[in-house]
Design a protein around this motif. Structure first.
Motif, short mmCIF file in Angstrom:
data_model
loop_
_atom_site.label_atom_id
_atom_site.label_comp_id
_atom_site.label_asym_id
_atom_site.label_seq_id
_atom_site.Cartn_x
_atom_site.Cartn_y
_atom_site.Cartn_z
N SER A 31 1.11 5.43 0.80
CA SER A 31 -0.20 7.05 0.75
C SER A 31 0.35 7.71 0.00
O SER A 31 1.63 7.72 0.74
N ARG A 61 -2.92 -2.67 5.92
CA ARG A 61 -4.03 -1.88 6.39
C ARG A 61 -4.27 -1.26 6.56
O ARG A 61 -5.12 -0.10 6.11
N GLY A 110 -13.09 0.50 5.96
CA GLY A 110 -13.22 1.51 5.93
C GLY A 110 -13.36 2.48 6.41
O GLY A 110 -13.39 4.04 6.82
N THR A 125 1.15 -1.82 -0.44
CA THR A 125 -0.03 0.01 0.07
C THR A 125 0.92 1.42 0.37
O THR A 125 2.08 1.54 0.89
N ASP A 171 -2.61 0.87 -4.74
CA ASP A 171 -2.15 -0.17 -4.83
C ASP A 171 -1.18 -0.53 -4.92
O ASP A 171 -0.07 0.20 -5.78
N LEU A 187 -7.02 6.01 8.62
CA LEU A 187 -7.64 5.42 7.69
C LEU A 187 -7.38 3.55 7.84
O LEU A 187 -6.40 3.41 7.59
N ASP A 188 -8.60 2.35 8.20
CA ASP A 188 -8.37 1.15 7.81
C ASP A 188 -8.93 0.81 6.85
O ASP A 188 -10.39 0.53 6.10
N THR A 189 -7.74 1.08 5.64
CA THR A 189 -8.29 0.20 4.61
C THR A 189 -9.23 -1.09 3.87
O THR A 189 -9.86 -1.03 3.38
N ARG A 190 -9.11 -1.78 5.26
CA ARG A 190 -9.83 -3.14 5.04
C ARG A 190 -11.09 -2.71 5.16
O ARG A 190 -12.01 -3.30 4.70
N VAL A 223 -4.81 6.86 -1.31
CA VAL A 223 -4.49 5.86 -1.23
C VAL A 223 -3.70 4.70 -2.45
O VAL A 223 -5.10 4.44 -3.51
N ARG A 255 -8.09 4.17 -3.38
CA ARG A 255 -9.09 5.29 -2.15
C ARG A 255 -8.90 6.86 -2.15
O ARG A 255 -7.92 7.24 -2.14
#
Length: 319
Positions: free
Chosen positions: A84, A126, A156, A82, A101, A151-154, A99, A108
């Motif tokens: 940022s 994450r 949301g 990930t 990949d 932010l918790d990317t898993r 965010v 996001r």
């Protein structure tokens, strides 16, 4: 800071962003040509910013060829696949968190109001954190204000400000209106993290629990912490004589004993350091002409500082 005051500050910042964005962006300028390179870098690498572009260099040859992408960021960090990217404030556009990949595709975005300052990703990729200056541009100034979110990317889950968490200092509730938070660094469990909290004349290392939404003080005079790969040490900047206006000394703290070791870098370092590996800490220093270089120094207090990546900033290790 009260919600009403934060809204007022946010509105003022939105008005002045366009007028000062160009000058702010110049602070992170490097001398690298503004073009996308075709070089492909393999093996252990470092992510950096070159002239504001997300770039990659080899850890074995960090001063050599670099792979330069089209992604523009004011601050960047990558971990666990990930990335940022705190995108710059534009003349007609506020900043945002992007965010990305593993293929640097946008997955996001989070609109942000303020000036990008710090960002971190948890080892798994994450959790993503960021810090903005809402008012002021220096941690040495009086009256600055920051906004730090996670932010918790898993799931949301989005925390826009750590002021929403319950804070304690030496076991007592910390509710002062002048509290500011910055410089998050994550532990390997994607729940525990460390950050800086300032209130009054003190700047504390605080340990956070994301699920419980709590923060507790650990030590005084710790800013911009960075957790070591083994999770036992914190690299950070310590205000000289407890006074940020005198500058900062790069140091390492053992979290088990709270013993501190000043590192061999004697210059003032106003950056959140990054661990290149378990033995080496990297950080940015700006030259008098405004060009940045990434430097490194041993984490045990020995050795001497050396330029790691010339004309770059915002380093992060990538396997």
């Amino acid at each position: 800071m009260s919600t009403k005051l934060r809204l007022v500050i946010t509105a003022v910042v939105a008005v002045v962003l366009a007028g000062i964005a160009v000058g702010y962006a110049a602070l992170s300028r490097t001398g690298v040509p503004d073009e996308v390179a075709s070089t492909t870098v393999g093996g252990p690498r470092l992510v950096v910013l070159s002239n504001g572009r997300l770039s990659t260099v080899s850890r074995d040859d960090p001063g050599g060829p670099r792979e330069v992408t089209e992604q523009r960021c004011d601050r960047v960090y990558r971990a666990g696949g990930t990335t940022s990217c705190l995108r710059p404030v534009g003349a007609f556009k506020a900043g945002e968190l992007a965010v990305l990949d593993t293929g640097l595709r946008e997955v996001r975005t989070v609109p942000l109001t303020g000036f990008p300052n710090r960002t971190r990703v948890s080892p798994s990729g994450r959790m993503v954190a960021w810090t903005l200056f809402v008012d002021g541009h220096s941690y040495a100034a009086n009256g600055f204000s920051t906004s730090t979110g996670i932010l918790d990317t898993r799931t949301g889950a989005l925390v826009r400000s750590l002021e929403e968490f319950t804070s304690t200092v030496d076991g007592e509730p910390a509710t002062a209106a002048d509290r500011n938070f910055w410089g998050v660094t994550f532990a390997a469990d994607d729940n525990r993290f460390y950050a800086t909290m300032s209130t009054g004349t003190h700047r504390y290392l605080v340990e956070g629990d994301f699920a419980a939404r709590t923060l507790r003080s650990v030590a005084d005079n710790v800013e911009c912490p960075s957790l070591s790969p083994d999770g036992d040490r914190i690299a950070y900047k310590a205000a000289v004589n407890g006074d940020p206006q005198q500058g900062w000394r790069l140091s390492v703290m053992d979290l088990r004993t709270l013993a501190t070791t000043p590192l061999a870098e004697a210059r003032s370092v106003d950056d959140q350091p990054a661990w290149v590996d378990g033995r080496t800490v990297a950080y940015g220093i700006q030259r008098d002409d405004g060009v940045n270089d990434v430097w490194s120094v041993p984490a045990d207090g020995s050795g001497t500082p050396a330029i790691l990546v010339p004309e770059a900033n915002s380093p992060a290790p990538v396997d």
